[in-house]
Design an enzyme around this catalytic site. Structure first.
Site, short mmCIF file in Angstrom:
data_model
loop_
_atom_site.label_atom_id
_atom_site.label_comp_id
_atom_site.label_asym_id
_atom_site.label_seq_id
_atom_site.Cartn_x
_atom_site.Cartn_y
_atom_site.Cartn_z
N ASN A 266 -6.10 -2.76 1.73
CA ASN A 266 -6.16 -4.22 1.82
C ASN A 266 -7.61 -4.66 1.83
O ASN A 266 -8.49 -3.93 2.32
CB ASN A 266 -5.49 -4.71 3.11
CG ASN A 266 -3.98 -4.62 3.05
OD1 ASN A 266 -3.39 -4.55 2.00
ND2 ASN A 266 -3.36 -4.63 4.22
N ARG B 253 0.82 -1.21 0.00
CA ARG B 253 0.00 0.00 0.00
C ARG B 253 0.86 1.26 0.00
O ARG B 253 0.63 2.18 -0.79
CB ARG B 253 -0.97 0.00 1.18
CG ARG B 253 -2.04 -1.08 1.07
CD ARG B 253 -2.90 -1.16 2.31
NE ARG B 253 -2.05 -1.49 3.45
CZ ARG B 253 -2.36 -1.25 4.71
NH1 ARG B 253 -3.50 -0.68 5.02
NH2 ARG B 253 -1.54 -1.60 5.68
#
Length: 98
Positions: free
Chosen positions: A36, A18
């Site tokens: 996520n 990320r």
């Protein structure tokens, strides 16, 4: 201006995916978010110049050093109100797990 929703599968959680995606998106001057998903995938929604979005998609196929991407699914989308807000602010954010 294009919008894409991307689902990335493989070893993509717990490997700085990320944060790395956010950094690359910032370098490419793209807006959107990455998060996520509870099923182990990473979701990316991105909006920006077509060439820069394509560059991000190319990077997502590989990901950061510790990742092992097995598949990515790319969907053409229309900009949601959340995505438009991020675009207006010129931001690419990391969102909580969905």
């Amino acid at each position: 201006m294009v919008c894409r929703q991307v689902f990335v599968s493989g070893r993509v959680q717990g490997v700085f995916f990320r944060e790395s995606t956010r950094q690359i998106a910032d370098e490419l001057m793209l807006s959107g978010f990455v998060r996520n998903i509870r099923d182990g995938r990473v979701e990316v929604q991105v909006m920006g110049d077509a060439e820069n979005v394509q560059s991000l998609l190319k990077w997502l196929k590989i990901g950061p050093k510790l990742a092992k991407v097995t598949t990515i699914k790319v969907l053409e989308t229309k900009a949601s109100s959340d995505l438009l807000s991020l675009y207006k602010m010129g931001r690419f954010d990391i969102w909580p797990t969905a």
